[in-house]
Design a protein around this motif. Sequence first.
Motif, PDB file in Angstrom:
ATOM      1  N   ILE A  51      29.810 -26.388  40.680  1.00 26.67           N
ATOM      2  CA  ILE A  51      28.365 -26.230  40.453  1.00 26.67           C
ATOM      3  C   ILE A  51      27.589 -27.357  41.116  1.00 26.67           C
ATOM      4  N   TYR A  52      28.075 -28.594  41.011  1.00 28.32           N
ATOM      5  CA  TYR A  52      27.395 -29.713  41.688  1.00 28.32           C
ATOM      6  C   TYR A  52      27.403 -29.514  43.204  1.00 28.32           C
ATOM      7  N   LEU A  54      27.526 -26.634  44.734  1.00 28.70           N
ATOM      8  CA  LEU A  54      26.609 -25.533  44.984  1.00 28.70           C
ATOM      9  C   LEU A  54      25.162 -26.019  44.977  1.00 28.70           C
ATOM     10  N   VAL A 124      30.270 -24.849  30.098  1.00 31.15           N
ATOM     11  CA  VAL A 124      29.826 -25.225  31.443  1.00 31.15           C
ATOM     12  C   VAL A 124      28.481 -25.948  31.386  1.00 31.15           C
ATOM     13  N   VAL A 128      27.788 -29.661  32.800  1.00 30.23           N
ATOM     14  CA  VAL A 128      26.822 -29.963  33.861  1.00 30.23           C
ATOM     15  C   VAL A 128      25.790 -30.984  33.383  1.00 30.23           C
TER      16      VAL A 128
END
Length: 155
Positions: A51-52, A54, A124, A128
Amino acid sequence: MSKNDYVKPPKNSVFKDTAGAMKGAYSYLHPDYRKRKLIHLVLVVPVVLFIYALIDGLLMPWTPTIIDTIILTILTILSAYFYPFSLWWYKQSFTGSTLNDMVYIGTLSGAMLRKFGTMFFGIVLAGVLAPIAGPLVLLNCRKKNMIIGDTCDFK
């Protein structure tokens, strides 16, 4: 000097001893809670890194550099370290309590899929937001001298 005049001792700063503060942070977690949440990291670390990366790719669409890699690595390490604190914050928050206490209606497989999706999303999201929420919860634990964990840990 009169009897009522005195000098206050210096106030201990939270940021005075960083190495000691980092070692002692997990002492504010209940041991059973800490052990259970370390297992979550097997799932959380790769997803958070993805995610980071992305987010980094969306913000800067050119080729990643060494600095981007270092920033992603530092954020992922911070997320892994502060994840138990962040997950506790998420479960106590309005969003977490609403999503976790939701009643699912429908077929058994659909309800199970939605419940697992909600649990995965919560894990998640806590991962994050861990670099932000984790230190804040730790600071609060130090101020109030409290140990955090699930309710089943304290029975």
